[in-house]
Motif scaffolding. Structure first.
Motif, PDB file in Angstrom:
ATOM      1  N   ILE A 154     -21.408 -14.112  37.619  1.00  0.00           N
ATOM      2  CA  ILE A 154     -21.022 -13.065  36.680  1.00  0.00           C
ATOM      3  C   ILE A 154     -21.205 -11.708  37.344  1.00  0.00           C
ATOM      4  O   ILE A 154     -22.290 -11.381  37.828  1.00  0.00           O
ATOM      5  N   ARG A 155     -20.150 -10.889  37.352  1.00  0.00           N
ATOM      6  CA  ARG A 155     -20.197  -9.554  37.926  1.00  0.00           C
ATOM      7  C   ARG A 155     -19.530  -8.573  36.981  1.00  0.00           C
ATOM      8  O   ARG A 155     -18.541  -8.911  36.320  1.00  0.00           O
ATOM      9  N   ARG A 156     -20.081  -7.384  36.926  1.00  0.00           N
ATOM     10  CA  ARG A 156     -19.471  -6.327  36.113  1.00  0.00           C
ATOM     11  C   ARG A 156     -18.376  -5.653  36.923  1.00  0.00           C
ATOM     12  O   ARG A 156     -18.537  -5.364  38.100  1.00  0.00           O
ATOM     13  N   SER A 157     -17.262  -5.395  36.281  1.00  0.00           N
ATOM     14  CA  SER A 157     -16.144  -4.766  36.969  1.00  0.00           C
ATOM     15  C   SER A 157     -16.436  -3.285  37.218  1.00  0.00           C
ATOM     16  O   SER A 157     -17.331  -2.699  36.605  1.00  0.00           O
ATOM     17  N   VAL A 158     -15.672  -2.687  38.111  1.00  0.00           N
ATOM     18  CA  VAL A 158     -15.827  -1.274  38.435  1.00  0.00           C
ATOM     19  C   VAL A 158     -15.324  -0.441  37.254  1.00  0.00           C
ATOM     20  O   VAL A 158     -14.164  -0.560  36.848  1.00  0.00           O
ATOM     21  N   GLU A 159     -16.204   0.393  36.708  1.00  0.00           N
ATOM     22  CA  GLU A 159     -15.873   1.200  35.543  1.00  0.00           C
ATOM     23  C   GLU A 159     -16.225   2.651  35.813  1.00  0.00           C
ATOM     24  O   GLU A 159     -16.796   3.001  36.857  1.00  0.00           O
ATOM     25  N   GLU A 160     -15.887   3.507  34.854  1.00  0.00           N
ATOM     26  CA  GLU A 160     -16.224   4.926  34.968  1.00  0.00           C
ATOM     27  C   GLU A 160     -17.722   5.116  34.794  1.00  0.00           C
ATOM     28  O   GLU A 160     -18.332   4.501  33.920  1.00  0.00           O
ATOM     29  N   GLY A 169     -11.398  14.214  38.998  1.00  0.00           N
ATOM     30  CA  GLY A 169     -12.042  13.472  40.068  1.00  0.00           C
ATOM     31  C   GLY A 169     -11.916  11.978  39.853  1.00  0.00           C
ATOM     32  O   GLY A 169     -11.383  11.513  38.838  1.00  0.00           O
ATOM     33  N   PRO A 170     -12.388  11.166  40.798  1.00  0.00           N
ATOM     34  CA  PRO A 170     -12.328   9.711  40.661  1.00  0.00           C
ATOM     35  C   PRO A 170     -13.107   9.229  39.441  1.00  0.00           C
ATOM     36  O   PRO A 170     -14.134   9.793  39.078  1.00  0.00           O
ATOM     37  N   LYS A 171     -12.616   8.173  38.831  1.00  0.00           N
ATOM     38  CA  LYS A 171     -13.234   7.610  37.625  1.00  0.00           C
ATOM     39  C   LYS A 171     -13.952   6.292  37.900  1.00  0.00           C
ATOM     40  O   LYS A 171     -14.338   5.597  36.965  1.00  0.00           O
ATOM     41  N   GLU A 172     -14.159   5.940  39.147  1.00  0.00           N
ATOM     42  CA  GLU A 172     -14.818   4.685  39.481  1.00  0.00           C
ATOM     43  C   GLU A 172     -16.296   4.923  39.758  1.00  0.00           C
ATOM     44  O   GLU A 172     -16.687   5.981  40.268  1.00  0.00           O
ATOM     45  N   GLY A 173     -17.110   3.947  39.407  1.00  0.00           N
ATOM     46  CA  GLY A 173     -18.547   4.044  39.619  1.00  0.00           C
ATOM     47  C   GLY A 173     -19.092   2.784  40.258  1.00  0.00           C
ATOM     48  O   GLY A 173     -18.439   1.730  40.282  1.00  0.00           O
ATOM     49  N   PHE A 174     -20.305   2.886  40.779  1.00  0.00           N
ATOM     50  CA  PHE A 174     -20.953   1.735  41.391  1.00  0.00           C
ATOM     51  C   PHE A 174     -21.257   0.666  40.342  1.00  0.00           C
ATOM     52  O   PHE A 174     -21.363   0.943  39.143  1.00  0.00           O
ATOM     53  N   THR A 175     -21.418  -0.562  40.806  1.00  0.00           N
ATOM     54  CA  THR A 175     -21.811  -1.677  39.959  1.00  0.00           C
ATOM     55  C   THR A 175     -23.174  -2.194  40.430  1.00  0.00           C
ATOM     56  O   THR A 175     -23.823  -1.595  41.285  1.00  0.00           O
ATOM     57  N   GLU A 176     -23.582  -3.329  39.869  1.00  0.00           N
ATOM     58  CA  GLU A 176     -24.862  -3.921  40.253  1.00  0.00           C
ATOM     59  C   GLU A 176     -24.762  -4.818  41.485  1.00  0.00           C
ATOM     60  O   GLU A 176     -25.774  -5.363  41.931  1.00  0.00           O
ATOM     61  N   GLU A 177     -23.571  -5.005  42.029  1.00  0.00           N
ATOM     62  CA  GLU A 177     -23.365  -5.888  43.166  1.00  0.00           C
ATOM     63  C   GLU A 177     -23.366  -5.078  44.459  1.00  0.00           C
ATOM     64  O   GLU A 177     -22.595  -4.127  44.617  1.00  0.00           O
ATOM     65  N   PRO A 285     -26.663   0.162  39.742  1.00  0.00           N
ATOM     66  CA  PRO A 285     -25.552   1.020  40.170  1.00  0.00           C
ATOM     67  C   PRO A 285     -25.991   2.381  40.680  1.00  0.00           C
ATOM     68  O   PRO A 285     -25.145   3.176  41.098  1.00  0.00           O
ATOM     69  N   PHE A 286     -27.286   2.680  40.650  1.00  0.00           N
ATOM     70  CA  PHE A 286     -27.773   3.998  41.050  1.00  0.00           C
ATOM     71  C   PHE A 286     -28.189   3.966  42.519  1.00  0.00           C
ATOM     72  O   PHE A 286     -29.080   3.214  42.910  1.00  0.00           O
ATOM     73  N   VAL A 287     -27.535   4.814  43.313  1.00  0.00           N
ATOM     74  CA  VAL A 287     -27.751   4.895  44.755  1.00  0.00           C
ATOM     75  C   VAL A 287     -28.591   6.130  45.063  1.00  0.00           C
ATOM     76  O   VAL A 287     -28.381   7.200  44.472  1.00  0.00           O
ATOM     77  N   LEU A 288     -29.549   5.997  45.970  1.00  0.00           N
ATOM     78  CA  LEU A 288     -30.417   7.104  46.362  1.00  0.00           C
ATOM     79  C   LEU A 288     -29.798   7.855  47.531  1.00  0.00           C
ATOM     80  O   LEU A 288     -29.234   7.251  48.449  1.00  0.00           O
ATOM     81  N   LEU A 289     -29.927   9.191  47.496  1.00  0.00           N
ATOM     82  CA  LEU A 289     -29.451  10.057  48.567  1.00  0.00           C
ATOM     83  C   LEU A 289     -30.615  10.891  49.081  1.00  0.00           C
ATOM     84  O   LEU A 289     -31.382  11.445  48.296  1.00  0.00           O
ATOM     85  N   LEU A 290     -30.735  10.993  50.396  1.00  0.00           N
ATOM     86  CA  LEU A 290     -31.811  11.758  51.008  1.00  0.00           C
ATOM     87  C   LEU A 290     -31.373  12.188  52.410  1.00  0.00           C
ATOM     88  O   LEU A 290     -30.470  11.562  52.999  1.00  0.00           O
ATOM     89  N   PRO A 291     -31.960  13.241  52.963  1.00  0.00           N
ATOM     90  CA  PRO A 291     -32.840  14.202  52.287  1.00  0.00           C
ATOM     91  C   PRO A 291     -32.021  15.163  51.428  1.00  0.00           C
ATOM     92  O   PRO A 291     -30.829  15.360  51.684  1.00  0.00           O
ATOM     93  N   VAL A 292     -32.656  15.766  50.438  1.00  0.00           N
ATOM     94  CA  VAL A 292     -31.959  16.686  49.544  1.00  0.00           C
ATOM     95  C   VAL A 292     -32.797  17.948  49.395  1.00  0.00           C
ATOM     96  O   VAL A 292     -33.982  17.976  49.736  1.00  0.00           O
TER      97      VAL A 292
END
Length: 535
Positions: A154-160, A169-177, A285-292
């Motif tokens: 089971i996978r969640r599809s790419v959504e906003e 801007g783009p309407k696609e977001g990360f998923t859990e995969e 779906p939350f990705v970390l960005l560093l350094p900021v």
């Protein structure tokens, strides 16, 4: 009688030690798998247990009738269609078992139209493959096993994205995969310089983590420090990127975030092009960005998709909202309690008339309204989506109006708290807004005790604390402290794209040139002037 008891006790001790040795050999993940198929299957059944979703399907040789091949997998983690193709291919070629002993990987690649086939020879790698959604093919007489990548489930599809919406801007977001998230970045960054470093953290969860950067843009020292911090993590579980954020951040005791989390692939791609590093955790779906830096939390992806003057205006609005959300309630408390002479006479008379029947002092009144609003906001978040907006409307309108009519709070206090709440929603990053909510209560207490001097006594340590922070060696308040004029083009405001020729000097230490001069490129494309005899 005692002799028999002593004999039984010795036999029991011998059996116990033997079972312990057997269990120790089974639990040794570095143990090399035996060539016996029955021994391999026995170890798998012992380690994974009698779970109903763990399936072992054995294929017998058509000539001898003995089990020669076994396929092991977790039922809910694999693609059933690819599993059927794998089974059909193995059944069709089950008379060619002798080919496995020569080169099992090439043999399977020849009869299976599926990619991702590799050999494993240790128990730990075998268990990891099964729990990651791969099918394991074990063959009688062949040491080790072969893993086939047929992960699905089971996978969640790419959504906003739900937490960071934009108008343009783009309407696609990360998923859990994890693989889907990497593919979304690959679609935006079609460069061979994109590098991915993989790690597995968590003794029980075995969470896959990917460190992504662009070679030649990211700082090698930041990458090395990040990987060393990830390798130093020893924990039972990692269920979300927030676990990793707390483990690897520079300073633990600070309300201000030193890493950005986002669920927008375009935001991650844009930051990677500036020399940042991304950390993707499987299962979120939350990705970390560093350094900021501090000012990164007031920038939105949409700032780069519209005109620079509109983007600059919106950034100033966000910074202004930050100061309103942080200082407005405390300033109101200080002015109405201690420094009334700073208000115009007409306004002072109006506020005094409103507070005439209010039984509480301004500090308790503000704390009551702020806590009430925090409760309403938390209730709106936790309630089902159908009821959540109704709870917010009822709490904001009905309770606020009823409190004013009952004389518990003044109308001006309701306006101040409401405007403060709206200003806190303007900030694009939720973590920075949460930090403002926490610090605001401390400033309110100082304002209620010491007035404007209390606010100043609280603001100075906050500023000193922000300046002292760093994110993987990058000063948190850059480019203001230390001052770097070249980086101011994309901080408080955004200059036109043709003027942003270089990347941030602090983050990207290698290739600092983003683009060539627009005038030079335009002149080169235009060619020589008419009548020019230089050619």
């Amino acid at each position: 009688m005692n002799v028999f008891r002593r004999f039984r006790k010795n036999v029991k001790n011998i059996k116990t030690k033997r079972n312990e040795k057997e269990q120790e050999s089974v639990n040794n993940d570095e143990a090399v798998l035996d060539a016996s198929l029955s021994e391999t299957l026995s170890i798998l059944r012992t380690r994974i247990g009698t779970s109903s979703d763990f399936i072992i399907r054995e294929l017998a040789n058509a000539e001898s009738g003995n089990s020669q091949i076994a396929i092991s997998y977790i039922e809910g983690l694999i693609d059933q269609k690819q599993l059927s193709e794998l089974m059909e291919a193995l059944i069709a070629g089950n008379t060619r078992f002798s080919s496995f002993s020569n080169n099992p990987v090439n043999h399977l690649k020849g009869i299976i139209p599926i990619g991702g086939i590799k050999a494993v020879n240790t128990l730990g790698s075998l268990l990891t493959a099964i729990l990651n959604g791969e099918a394991v093919v074990a063959v009688e007489g062949l040491p080790g096993a072969v893993t086939v990548s047929i992960s699905g489930g089971i996978r969640r599809s790419v959504e906003e994205p739900s937490s960071q919406t934009v108008v343009r801007g783009p309407k696609e977001g990360f998923t859990e995969e994890l693989s889907v998230n990497i593919a979304l970045l690959r679609q935006k960054l079609r460069t061979p310089e994109l590098r991915i470093e993989s790690r597995t953290i968590g003794r029980y969860t075995q969470t896959r983590i990917a460190v992504i950067y662009i070679q030649g843009l990211a700082n090698p020292e930041v990458i090395e420090e990040l990987l060393s911090r990830l390798d130093a993590i020893d924990t039972d579980s990692v269920l979300e990127s927030g676990y990793i954020e707390e483990f690897i951040q520079d300073k633990t005791f600070t309300p201000f975030p030193t890493m950005i989390n986002t669920e927008r692939p375009d935001a991650v791609a844009g930051n990677l092009l500036e020399g940042n590093v991304a950390v993707i955790v499987d299962g979120t779906p939350f990705v970390l960005l560093l350094p900021v830096t501090f000012f990164k939390f007031f920038q939105s992806s949409e700032d780069y998709y519209q005109r620079y003057d509109i983007s600059s205006f919106l950034r100033i609005i966000r910074l202004f909202s930050f100061f309103i959300a942080l200082f407005l309630p405390s300033i109101y408390i200080a002015v109405t309690t201690f420094q009334q002479e700073m208000l115009p006479t007409t306004l002072l008379i109006s506020l005094a008339a409103q507070r005439e029947g209010t039984p509480l002092p301004a500090l308790l009144e503000a704390l009551l309204m702020e806590i009430t609003f925090e409760v309403i906001r938390e209730a709106g978040v936790r309630m089902p989506r159908v009821i959540g907006p109704a709870i917010s409307i009822v709490g904001a309108l009905v309770l606020g109006q009823a409190a004013v009519q009952a004389g518990l709070v003044s109308g001006a206090m309701v306006i101040v708290v409401s405007f403060t709440a709206i200003a806190s929603f303007v900030m694009p990053n939720f973590n920075m807004a949460s930090a403002v909510r926490l610090v605001r209560f401390a400033l309110m207490l100082l304002a209620g005790m010491f007035g404007l001097f209390g606010i100043l006594a609280g603001a100075v340590p906050i500023l000193v604390h922000i300046v002292s922070l760093s994110s993987f060696g990058v000063p948190y308040f850059t480019p203001l402290a230390p001052l770097r004029w070249s980086n101011l083009k994309d901080t408080l405001i955004r200059v036109p794209w043709r003027s942003m020729k270089t990347r941030p000097a602090v983050i990207s230490v290698q290739n600092k040139v983003r683009q060539s001069s627009f005038k030079q490129q335009h002149a080169a494309n235009k060619g020589p002037e008419e009548g020019d005899s230089s050619i």
